[in-house]
Scaffold this motif. Structure first.
Motif, PDB file in Angstrom:
ATOM      1  N   THR A 208     -13.572  13.027   8.516  1.00 44.42           N
ATOM      2  CA  THR A 208     -12.238  12.982   7.879  1.00 44.42           C
ATOM      3  C   THR A 208     -12.365  12.445   6.461  1.00 44.42           C
ATOM      4  O   THR A 208     -13.457  12.072   6.016  1.00 44.42           O
ATOM      5  N   LYS A 209     -11.244  12.415   5.777  1.00 45.72           N
ATOM      6  CA  LYS A 209     -11.223  11.877   4.416  1.00 45.72           C
ATOM      7  C   LYS A 209     -10.607  10.475   4.431  1.00 45.72           C
ATOM      8  O   LYS A 209      -9.785  10.153   5.291  1.00 45.72           O
ATOM      9  N   LEU A 210     -11.018   9.677   3.444  1.00 38.88           N
ATOM     10  CA  LEU A 210     -10.407   8.359   3.250  1.00 38.88           C
ATOM     11  C   LEU A 210      -9.797   8.346   1.851  1.00 38.88           C
ATOM     12  O   LEU A 210     -10.505   8.615   0.873  1.00 38.88           O
ATOM     13  N   GLY A 211      -8.516   8.100   1.796  1.00 29.56           N
ATOM     14  CA  GLY A 211      -7.860   8.057   0.484  1.00 29.56           C
ATOM     15  C   GLY A 211      -7.661   6.624   0.046  1.00 29.56           C
ATOM     16  O   GLY A 211      -7.283   5.755   0.839  1.00 29.56           O
ATOM     17  N   LEU A 212      -7.953   6.330  -1.224  1.00 26.81           N
ATOM     18  CA  LEU A 212      -7.668   5.001  -1.767  1.00 26.81           C
ATOM     19  C   LEU A 212      -6.625   5.154  -2.869  1.00 26.81           C
ATOM     20  O   LEU A 212      -6.808   5.959  -3.790  1.00 26.81           O
ATOM     21  N   LEU A 213      -5.546   4.397  -2.759  1.00 29.77           N
ATOM     22  CA  LEU A 213      -4.508   4.416  -3.795  1.00 29.77           C
ATOM     23  C   LEU A 213      -4.427   3.040  -4.424  1.00 29.77           C
ATOM     24  O   LEU A 213      -4.110   2.058  -3.744  1.00 29.77           O
ATOM     25  N   LEU A 214      -4.774   2.957  -5.697  1.00 28.67           N
ATOM     26  CA  LEU A 214      -4.628   1.695  -6.431  1.00 28.67           C
ATOM     27  C   LEU A 214      -3.251   1.689  -7.085  1.00 28.67           C
ATOM     28  O   LEU A 214      -2.873   2.642  -7.772  1.00 28.67           O
TER      29      LEU A 214
ATOM     30  N   THR B 218     -10.448   4.876  -8.829  1.00 29.05           N
ATOM     31  CA  THR B 218      -8.999   4.619  -8.685  1.00 29.05           C
ATOM     32  C   THR B 218      -8.489   3.935  -9.952  1.00 29.05           C
ATOM     33  O   THR B 218      -7.394   4.215 -10.423  1.00 29.05           O
ATOM     34  N   ASP B 219      -9.330   3.057 -10.496  1.00 34.58           N
ATOM     35  CA  ASP B 219      -8.929   2.319 -11.696  1.00 34.58           C
ATOM     36  C   ASP B 219      -8.814   3.254 -12.899  1.00 34.58           C
ATOM     37  O   ASP B 219      -7.867   3.183 -13.685  1.00 34.58           O
ATOM     38  N   ILE B 220      -9.791   4.156 -13.038  1.00 33.91           N
ATOM     39  CA  ILE B 220      -9.761   5.113 -14.161  1.00 33.91           C
ATOM     40  C   ILE B 220      -8.521   6.007 -14.050  1.00 33.91           C
ATOM     41  O   ILE B 220      -7.822   6.251 -15.038  1.00 33.91           O
ATOM     42  N   ALA B 221      -8.223   6.477 -12.811  1.00 35.68           N
ATOM     43  CA  ALA B 221      -7.068   7.356 -12.606  1.00 35.68           C
ATOM     44  C   ALA B 221      -5.762   6.598 -12.877  1.00 35.68           C
ATOM     45  O   ALA B 221      -4.823   7.130 -13.471  1.00 35.68           O
ATOM     46  N   MET B 222      -5.721   5.317 -12.458  1.00 31.03           N
ATOM     47  CA  MET B 222      -4.518   4.508 -12.681  1.00 31.03           C
ATOM     48  C   MET B 222      -4.279   4.293 -14.184  1.00 31.03           C
ATOM     49  O   MET B 222      -3.152   4.369 -14.676  1.00 31.03           O
ATOM     50  N   ARG B 223      -5.362   4.056 -14.908  1.00 24.28           N
ATOM     51  CA  ARG B 223      -5.205   3.865 -16.362  1.00 24.28           C
ATOM     52  C   ARG B 223      -4.693   5.142 -17.026  1.00 24.28           C
ATOM     53  O   ARG B 223      -3.926   5.100 -17.976  1.00 24.28           O
ATOM     54  N   ARG B 224      -5.165   6.286 -16.513  1.00 23.49           N
ATOM     55  CA  ARG B 224      -4.682   7.557 -17.058  1.00 23.49           C
ATOM     56  C   ARG B 224      -3.180   7.690 -16.784  1.00 23.49           C
ATOM     57  O   ARG B 224      -2.419   8.125 -17.653  1.00 23.49           O
ATOM     58  N   ALA B 225      -2.741   7.274 -15.581  1.00 22.55           N
ATOM     59  CA  ALA B 225      -1.315   7.336 -15.236  1.00 22.55           C
ATOM     60  C   ALA B 225      -0.509   6.473 -16.210  1.00 22.55           C
ATOM     61  O   ALA B 225       0.551   6.866 -16.691  1.00 22.55           O
ATOM     62  N   LYS B 226      -1.027   5.301 -16.527  1.00 27.56           N
ATOM     63  CA  LYS B 226      -0.339   4.409 -17.483  1.00 27.56           C
ATOM     64  C   LYS B 226      -0.244   5.089 -18.848  1.00 27.56           C
ATOM     65  O   LYS B 226       0.787   5.067 -19.496  1.00 27.56           O
ATOM     66  N   LYS B 227      -1.377   5.680 -19.230  1.00 29.83           N
ATOM     67  CA  LYS B 227      -1.440   6.302 -20.552  1.00 29.83           C
ATOM     68  C   LYS B 227      -0.485   7.489 -20.657  1.00 29.83           C
ATOM     69  O   LYS B 227       0.069   7.769 -21.712  1.00 29.83           O
ATOM     70  N   ASP B 228      -0.304   8.187 -19.526  1.00 26.71           N
ATOM     71  CA  ASP B 228       0.561   9.369 -19.531  1.00 26.71           C
ATOM     72  C   ASP B 228       2.039   9.011 -19.421  1.00 26.71           C
ATOM     73  O   ASP B 228       2.877   9.890 -19.232  1.00 26.71           O
ATOM     74  N   GLY B 229       2.366   7.726 -19.472  1.00 23.94           N
ATOM     75  CA  GLY B 229       3.773   7.347 -19.498  1.00 23.94           C
ATOM     76  C   GLY B 229       4.250   6.497 -18.336  1.00 23.94           C
ATOM     77  O   GLY B 229       5.438   6.264 -18.171  1.00 23.94           O
ATOM     78  N   LYS B 230       3.295   6.010 -17.508  1.00 22.82           N
ATOM     79  CA  LYS B 230       3.635   5.090 -16.406  1.00 22.82           C
ATOM     80  C   LYS B 230       4.526   5.725 -15.329  1.00 22.82           C
ATOM     81  O   LYS B 230       4.978   6.841 -15.469  1.00 22.82           O
ATOM     82  N   ASN B 231       4.782   4.923 -14.284  1.00 23.76           N
ATOM     83  CA  ASN B 231       5.616   5.327 -13.151  1.00 23.76           C
ATOM     84  C   ASN B 231       5.237   6.709 -12.626  1.00 23.76           C
ATOM     85  O   ASN B 231       6.075   7.602 -12.524  1.00 23.76           O
ATOM     86  N   ARG B 232       3.981   6.863 -12.282  1.00 21.84           N
ATOM     87  CA  ARG B 232       3.479   8.125 -11.724  1.00 21.84           C
ATOM     88  C   ARG B 232       2.157   7.845 -11.010  1.00 21.84           C
ATOM     89  O   ARG B 232       1.552   6.788 -11.213  1.00 21.84           O
ATOM     90  N   ILE B 233       1.731   8.794 -10.196  1.00 21.78           N
ATOM     91  CA  ILE B 233       0.437   8.678  -9.522  1.00 21.78           C
ATOM     92  C   ILE B 233      -0.468   9.790 -10.044  1.00 21.78           C
ATOM     93  O   ILE B 233      -0.050  10.940 -10.156  1.00 21.78           O
TER      94      ILE B 233
ATOM     95  N   LYS C  98       8.699   0.077 -10.328  1.00 20.18           N
ATOM     96  CA  LYS C  98       7.919   1.194 -10.883  1.00 20.18           C
ATOM     97  C   LYS C  98       6.442   0.822 -10.875  1.00 20.18           C
ATOM     98  O   LYS C  98       6.086  -0.317 -11.162  1.00 20.18           O
ATOM     99  N   PHE C  99       5.611   1.804 -10.553  1.00 14.88           N
ATOM    100  CA  PHE C  99       4.178   1.521 -10.624  1.00 14.88           C
ATOM    101  C   PHE C  99       3.400   2.742 -11.096  1.00 14.88           C
ATOM    102  O   PHE C  99       3.866   3.877 -11.025  1.00 14.88           O
ATOM    103  N   SER C 100       2.200   2.457 -11.616  1.00 18.68           N
ATOM    104  CA  SER C 100       1.256   3.516 -11.957  1.00 18.68           C
ATOM    105  C   SER C 100       0.167   3.475 -10.899  1.00 18.68           C
ATOM    106  O   SER C 100      -0.358   2.399 -10.596  1.00 18.68           O
ATOM    107  N   GLY C 101      -0.153   4.641 -10.332  1.00 16.74           N
ATOM    108  CA  GLY C 101      -1.136   4.671  -9.259  1.00 16.74           C
ATOM    109  C   GLY C 101      -2.289   5.605  -9.559  1.00 16.74           C
ATOM    110  O   GLY C 101      -2.132   6.594 -10.275  1.00 16.74           O
ATOM    111  N   GLY C 102      -3.455   5.266  -8.994  1.00 15.27           N
ATOM    112  CA  GLY C 102      -4.624   6.138  -9.128  1.00 15.27           C
ATOM    113  C   GLY C 102      -5.209   6.396  -7.751  1.00 15.27           C
ATOM    114  O   GLY C 102      -5.375   5.468  -6.961  1.00 15.27           O
TER     115      GLY C 102
END
Length: 439
Positions: free
Chosen positions: A39-45, A144-159, A122-126
Motif C-alpha cells: 500500500t501507499k503511505l501519505g505524509l501531510l505536513l 513534505t517540507d519542500i512541497a509545503m514551502r511551495r504552497a506558501k509561495k503560491d499564496g498560502k492556504n492550499r495543499i 488556514k494552513f499551507s500543506g505539503g
C-alpha cells in the motif's frame, strides 16, 4: 512509572498529540507495513498560515488557542489509518496509512483541509508519498517540507503535492547559496559603475554602483537571479555591507585622485534598511572614509513600503538628516502611487526604463504619462533621472520634458572601475556607450 516517562517523551504538552520524537520512532514501522501490504503511505505536513501575525496582534495565548483547535480537528481524524503528530511550532504532521491509491490520500487531505477552513484556520500543506516519491523516511520528510514551502509561495492556504522538479529547484537554490557564500570570500562579486549625465549640459552627474557576479563554472550570473535569492536567504545583508564598503571606498578614491565632485548612488535592499543598526553603519562608513554625505545617494525601491511604511519613512528621514540623498528607483512599475511621493523624504525620482522605451511611440500615451510625472515631481522639488535611455529620439523628447538627468546605454554603459578612473582622469575615450561603439 516508565509508562509515564514514555508518555512525556512522546506527547506534546500543549495539544496532547504525539510529538516529533514519536513520529521518528513510528516511521520505520509505517513504511515497513506499507511495503509488506503493497500500500501507499501519505505524509501531510501542515503549517498554520500567518501564525506570527496572530501572535503579534492577539498575543501568544491566541496563538496557542489556534494550535489547540487544530489539534482537536486532527484528533477527530485520528483513526486506525490516520495518525496525527505535532511537529513543533506551528507544524503538524499526518500519516495516512493503508492507502491503495493516490486518490484516497488526496481525499483525506482535502477533507482535513476543509475541516480546518470551516473553523477559520488556514494552513499551507505539503504531501509526500511512500513509495512513489521515495522509500527513505528522511527524504519523505524533506519532500513534505519542500512541497509545503511551495504552497506558501503560491499564496498560502492550499495543499501542494511534492514533484521532483521542486527538489531540483531546491538543490539549485542550495547550490547557489553555497556559491554566494564562497563568492563573498573569494571576491567573485564586483561592482560596475554606470554614469549619469545632465541632459542639458552633458556634464557628468555621478555614477550608480551596480553589482555583478562572475562564477568560474556558471559564468556571469545576473542580479535578477541572485539578488532575490540573496534576499530570501538573508545573505543580502552581508552582500549589502560589502557593496556599501566597496562603493564608499571607490568614491573616496576618485575624490582624492581626480577631485571628483559627483555623486555615488548605491542600491539598498528593504532587508538592509530594516536592520536596527543600519543608520549607525552608514554613519560609521562616512567617518571611516571621511566622506561628505552629500556625495552619497541611497537608492531604494518601492519594496521598502510593503511591510512597515512608518518604520521605513523614519529610517529614510534619519538618512536625510545625516545629509545623504535619497532616490526612489523604478517609479511607476509597482504599486506605488503619487501619494508615496508626498510622504517619502526624496531628492530624486528615477523613471523606469519601461516608460522610456515607449516614449517615442506615435500615440504618445507613454510620453504624456512621463511628461506629467516629470512636471509634477519637479514642482515638488525633486530631480528626475530617466533610466534606460538608448536612442537619441528618446533623449530629445526627455530634453523637451525638462527631465534633468539621463542614465542609459546611449550615453554610458555600466563600466569597470578602471574605465571610470581613466574617464575621470581626462581620457574621454574610456567611456563605453552606444555612441562611442558606433564611431
Amino acid at each position: 512509572h516508565s509508562k509515564k516517562l514514555l508518555d512525556t517523551a512522546y506527547i506534546d504538552i500543549l495539544t496532547g498529540l504525539y510529538n516529533r520524537n514519536k513520529f521518528l520512532d513510528d516511521i520505520a514501522d509505517l513504511t515497513a507495513q506499507a511495503q509488506f501490504n503493497g500500500t501507499k503511505l501519505g505524509l501531510l505536513l501542515i503549517d498554520i498560515d500567518n501564525m506570527k501575525i496572530i501572535n503579534d496582534y492577539n498575543g501568544h495565548t491566541a496563538g496557542d488557542e489556534v494550535l489547540k483547535k487544530s489539534a482537536e480537528i486532527l484528533k477527530r481524524f485520528s483513526k486506525n489509518i490516520i495518525k496525527a503528530y505535532r511537529f513543533g511550532g506551528d507544524e503538524f504532521l499526518l500519516a495516512i496509512k493503508n492507502c491503495s491509491s493516490m486518490d484516497s490520500i488526496t481525499n483525506v487531505c482535502d477533507t482535513v483541509f476543509e475541516s480546518f477552513n470551516s473553523e477559520q484556520i488556514k494552513f499551507s500543506g505539503g504531501i509526500a508519498v511512500y513509495p512513489d516519491d521515495s522509500e527513505e523516511p528522511e527524504d519523505l520528510l524533506r519532500f513534505t517540507d519542500i512541497a509545503m514551502r511551495r504552497a506558501k509561495k503560491d499564496g498560502k492556504n492550499r495543499i501542494t503535492n511534492f514533484k521532483p522538479e521542486m527538489q531540483r529547484v531546491f538543490i539549485q537554490k542550495l547550490n547557489m547559496q553555497a556559491k554566494m557564500s564562497a563568492a563573498l570570500l573569494n571576491s567573485d562579486f564586483y561592482l560596475v559603475y554606470q554614469p549619469q549625465f545632465d541632459i542639458k549640459t552633458g556634464d557628468l552627474r555621478g555614477f550608480e554602483a551596480l553589482m555583478r557576479w562572475h562564477d568560474k563554472e556558471l559564468g556571469d550570473i545576473g542580479p535578477a537571479i541572485f539578488i532575490p535569492l540573496a534576499e530570501e536567504t538573508g545573505m543580502i545583508l552581508e552582500i549589502g555591507d560589502w557593496v556599501l564598503n566597496t562603493a564608499f571606498c571607490t568614491l573616496k578614491n576618485w575624490q582624492q585622485k581626480y577631485s571628483f565632485k559627483g555623486i555615488m548612488s548605491i542600491n539598498i535592499s528593504p532587508m538592509q534598511l530594516k536592520q536596527p543598526n543600519f543608520i549607525e553603519n552608514i554613519r560609521n562608513l562616512l567617518i571611516k572614509y571621511n566622506l561628505n554625505p552629500d556625495a552619497v545617494e541611497i537608492e531604494i525601491t518601492e519594496g521598502i513600503m510593503i511591510e512597515n511604511m512608518n518604520e521605513a519613512i523614519e529610517k529614510l528621514n534619519s538618512l536625510k538628516n545625516i545629509g545623504l540623498r535619497i532616490s526612489l528607483d523604478d517609479f511607476g512599475t509597482g504599486y506605488s502611487s503619487l501619494s508615496y511621493l508626498q510622504v517619502l523624504p526624496l531628492n530624486t525620482l528615477k523613471i523606469d526604463k519601461s516608460f522610456i522605451t515607449g516614449i517615442t511611440e506615435k500615440n504618445g500615451i507613454q510620453a504624456n504619462i512621463t511628461n506629467s510625472i516629470i512636471t509634477m515631481v519637479t514642482k515638488m522639488g525633486l530631480q528626475t533621472i530617466a533610466e534606460g535611455v538608448e536612442k537619441n529620439e528618446q533623449l530629445q523628447i526627455l530634453k523637451e520634458f525638462n527631465c534633468h538627468i539621463v542614465q542609459g546605454f546611449l550615453r554610458g554603459k555600466p563600466m569597470p572601475e578602471q574605465n571610470c578612473a581613466a574617464y575621470l582622469g581626462g581620457k574621454k575615450s574610456a567611456l563605453i556607450s552606444l555612441e562611442t561603439e558606433k564611431s
